[in-house]
Design a protein around this motif. Structure first.
Motif, PDB file in Angstrom:
ATOM      1  N   SER A  74       0.838  -1.193   0.000  1.00 19.80           N
ATOM      2  CA  SER A  74       0.000   0.000   0.000  1.00 19.80           C
ATOM      3  C   SER A  74       0.875   1.246   0.000  1.00 19.80           C
ATOM      4  N   VAL A  75       0.362   2.321  -0.575  1.00 21.64           N
ATOM      5  CA  VAL A  75       1.107   3.568  -0.694  1.00 21.64           C
ATOM      6  C   VAL A  75       1.228   4.231   0.673  1.00 21.64           C
ATOM      7  N   GLY A  76       2.410   4.729   0.982  1.00 20.53           N
ATOM      8  CA  GLY A  76       2.646   5.441   2.236  1.00 20.53           C
ATOM      9  C   GLY A  76       3.915   4.952   2.899  1.00 20.53           C
ATOM     10  N   TYR A  77       4.157   5.483   4.117  1.00 14.50           N
ATOM     11  CA  TYR A  77       5.364   5.093   4.850  1.00 14.50           C
ATOM     12  C   TYR A  77       5.227   3.695   5.402  1.00 14.50           C
ATOM     13  N   HIS A  78       6.305   2.930   5.287  1.00 15.09           N
ATOM     14  CA  HIS A  78       6.359   1.565   5.802  1.00 15.09           C
ATOM     15  C   HIS A  78       7.610   1.437   6.656  1.00 15.09           C
ATOM     16  N   HIS A  79       7.440   1.607   7.951  1.00 16.40           N
ATOM     17  CA  HIS A  79       8.563   1.431   8.857  1.00 16.40           C
ATOM     18  C   HIS A  79       8.625  -0.038   9.244  1.00 16.40           C
ATOM     19  N   ASN A  80       9.808  -0.585   9.277  1.00 18.71           N
ATOM     20  CA  ASN A  80      10.020  -2.000   9.578  1.00 18.71           C
ATOM     21  C   ASN A  80       9.216  -2.882   8.637  1.00 18.71           C
ATOM     22  N   TYR A  81       9.185  -2.549   7.378  1.00 18.10           N
ATOM     23  CA  TYR A  81       8.411  -3.294   6.393  1.00 18.10           C
ATOM     24  C   TYR A  81       8.921  -4.725   6.290  1.00 18.10           C
ATOM     25  N   SER A  82       8.040  -5.675   6.559  1.00 19.32           N
ATOM     26  CA  SER A  82       8.439  -7.082   6.566  1.00 19.32           C
ATOM     27  C   SER A  82       7.834  -7.868   5.408  1.00 19.32           C
ATOM     28  N   GLY A  83       6.877  -7.291   4.716  1.00 25.59           N
ATOM     29  CA  GLY A  83       6.225  -8.004   3.638  1.00 25.59           C
ATOM     30  C   GLY A  83       5.019  -8.808   4.094  1.00 25.59           C
ATOM     31  N   LEU A  84       4.754  -8.831   5.409  1.00 29.01           N
ATOM     32  CA  LEU A  84       3.604  -9.571   5.923  1.00 29.01           C
ATOM     33  C   LEU A  84       2.332  -8.770   5.726  1.00 29.01           C
ATOM     34  N   THR A  85       1.276  -9.455   5.330  1.00 26.56           N
ATOM     35  CA  THR A  85      -0.022  -8.809   5.217  1.00 26.56           C
ATOM     36  C   THR A  85      -0.783  -8.977   6.530  1.00 26.56           C
ATOM     37  N   LEU A  86      -1.861  -8.245   6.680  1.00 31.46           N
ATOM     38  CA  LEU A  86      -2.665  -8.338   7.895  1.00 31.46           C
ATOM     39  C   LEU A  86      -3.202  -9.755   8.082  1.00 31.46           C
ATOM     40  N   SER A  87      -3.625 -10.408   7.004  1.00 34.10           N
ATOM     41  CA  SER A  87      -4.155 -11.771   7.130  1.00 34.10           C
ATOM     42  C   SER A  87      -3.072 -12.748   7.605  1.00 34.10           C
ATOM     43  N   ASP A  88      -1.814 -12.543   7.185  1.00 39.55           N
ATOM     44  CA  ASP A  88      -0.713 -13.383   7.675  1.00 39.55           C
ATOM     45  C   ASP A  88      -0.535 -13.217   9.180  1.00 39.55           C
ATOM     46  N   VAL A  89      -0.571 -11.987   9.637  1.00 39.12           N
ATOM     47  CA  VAL A  89      -0.381 -11.697  11.058  1.00 39.12           C
ATOM     48  C   VAL A  89      -1.509 -12.296  11.886  1.00 39.12           C
ATOM     49  N   VAL A  90      -2.754 -12.169  11.412  1.00 40.04           N
ATOM     50  CA  VAL A  90      -3.899 -12.725  12.136  1.00 40.04           C
ATOM     51  C   VAL A  90      -3.786 -14.251  12.207  1.00 40.04           C
ATOM     52  N   GLU A  91      -3.412 -14.879  11.115  1.00 44.44           N
ATOM     53  CA  GLU A  91      -3.277 -16.339  11.091  1.00 44.44           C
ATOM     54  C   GLU A  91      -2.217 -16.815  12.084  1.00 44.44           C
ATOM     55  N   VAL A  92      -1.056 -16.181  12.091  1.00 45.56           N
ATOM     56  CA  VAL A  92       0.007 -16.565  13.018  1.00 45.56           C
ATOM     57  C   VAL A  92      -0.428 -16.302  14.457  1.00 45.56           C
ATOM     58  N   SER A  93      -1.128 -15.199  14.707  1.00 47.57           N
ATOM     59  CA  SER A  93      -1.604 -14.879  16.058  1.00 47.57           C
ATOM     60  C   SER A  93      -2.555 -15.954  16.572  1.00 47.57           C
ATOM     61  N   TRP A  94      -3.460 -16.418  15.720  1.00 45.97           N
ATOM     62  CA  TRP A  94      -4.393 -17.472  16.144  1.00 45.97           C
ATOM     63  C   TRP A  94      -3.649 -18.780  16.421  1.00 45.97           C
ATOM     64  N   MET A  95      -2.604 -19.058  15.659  1.00 46.08           N
ATOM     65  CA  MET A  95      -1.811 -20.270  15.921  1.00 46.08           C
ATOM     66  C   MET A  95      -1.144 -20.188  17.291  1.00 46.08           C
ATOM     67  N   VAL A  96      -0.635 -19.012  17.643  1.00 44.09           N
ATOM     68  CA  VAL A  96      -0.020 -18.827  18.965  1.00 44.09           C
ATOM     69  C   VAL A  96      -1.062 -19.014  20.059  1.00 44.09           C
ATOM     70  N   VAL A  97      -2.259 -18.466  19.867  1.00 40.50           N
ATOM     71  CA  VAL A  97      -3.342 -18.623  20.849  1.00 40.50           C
ATOM     72  C   VAL A  97      -3.689 -20.099  21.012  1.00 40.50           C
ATOM     73  N   LEU A  98      -3.761 -20.849  19.916  1.00 42.64           N
ATOM     74  CA  LEU A  98      -4.078 -22.275  19.993  1.00 42.64           C
ATOM     75  C   LEU A  98      -2.995 -23.064  20.729  1.00 42.64           C
ATOM     76  N   VAL A  99      -1.737 -22.702  20.534  1.00 44.12           N
ATOM     77  CA  VAL A  99      -0.654 -23.373  21.254  1.00 44.12           C
ATOM     78  C   VAL A  99      -0.780 -23.118  22.755  1.00 44.12           C
ATOM     79  N   TRP A 100      -1.036 -21.872  23.141  1.00 49.01           N
ATOM     80  CA  TRP A 100      -1.198 -21.541  24.568  1.00 49.01           C
ATOM     81  C   TRP A 100      -2.424 -22.250  25.157  1.00 49.01           C
ATOM     82  N   ALA A 101      -3.529 -22.294  24.418  1.00 48.07           N
ATOM     83  CA  ALA A 101      -4.740 -22.962  24.902  1.00 48.07           C
ATOM     84  C   ALA A 101      -4.488 -24.469  25.062  1.00 48.07           C
ATOM     85  N   SER A 102      -3.767 -25.063  24.126  1.00 38.64           N
ATOM     86  CA  SER A 102      -3.449 -26.493  24.228  1.00 38.64           C
ATOM     87  C   SER A 102      -2.560 -26.761  25.439  1.00 38.64           C
ATOM     88  N   ALA A 103      -1.580 -25.920  25.661  1.00 39.36           N
ATOM     89  CA  ALA A 103      -0.699 -26.093  26.819  1.00 39.36           C
ATOM     90  C   ALA A 103      -1.486 -25.967  28.118  1.00 39.36           C
TER      91      ALA A 103
END
Length: 113
Positions: A74-103
Motif C-alpha cells: 500500500s502507498v505510504g510510509y512503511h517502517h520496519n516493512y516485513s512483507g507480511l499482510t494483515l491476514s498473515d499476522v492474524v493467522e500466526v496470532s491465532w496459531m499462537v493462541v491455539l498453542v497456549w490454549a493447548s498447553a
C-alpha cells in the motif's frame, strides 16, 4: 505496481525512481553522484543515469545504474516493512493462541489426574 524506496511505498516504479534521483548529490568513495535521468522502466526495475564528478578533479563521467525496487502492498510510509499482510499476522496470532490454549488444557488435565 507499488514500489518501496527508503521506507516509502510509491504508487509506481517511475515515482520511486524519481524520488531516488531527487536526493541531490550523493557522496561516494572518490566523488559525487548527481541524478540526471530515469530510463527503461520494467516492472520493479529502472535504469538511473548519474553524473559522477571525481573529488580529485578531472572530467565528469556519466554512470548508468539499474536499480530494483521491492514491491509493497500500500502507498505510504512503511517502517520496519516485513512483507507480511494483515491476514498473515492474524493467522500466526491465532496459531499462537491455539498453542497456549493447548498447553493450558494439558496442564489442567494433568493437575486433575
Amino acid at each position: 505496481m507499488p514500489s518501496l524506496f527508503e521506507g516509502y511505498c510509491y504508487s509506481t516504479t517511475q515515482e520511486a525512481a524519481d524520488a531516488d534521483l531527487s536526493r541531490g548529490l550523493i557522496a561516494v568513495d572518490t566523488g559525487l553522484l548527481g541524478g540526471v535521468a530515469v530510463t527503461n522502466i520494467s516492472g520493479t526495475t529502472a535504469d538511473l543515469t548519474f553524473n559522477y564528478q571525481p573529488f580529485a578533479g578531472g572530467l565528469p563521467v556519466i554512470v548508468s545504474i539499474t536499480r530494483a525496487y521491492p514491491s509493497c502492498s500500500s502507498v505510504g510510509y512503511h517502517h520496519n516493512y516485513s512483507g507480511l499482510t494483515l491476514s498473515d499476522v492474524v493467522e500466526v496470532s491465532w496459531m499462537v493462541v491455539l498453542v497456549w490454549a493447548s498447553a493450558w488444557a494439558i496442564k489442567s488435565m494433568r493437575a486433575r489426574g
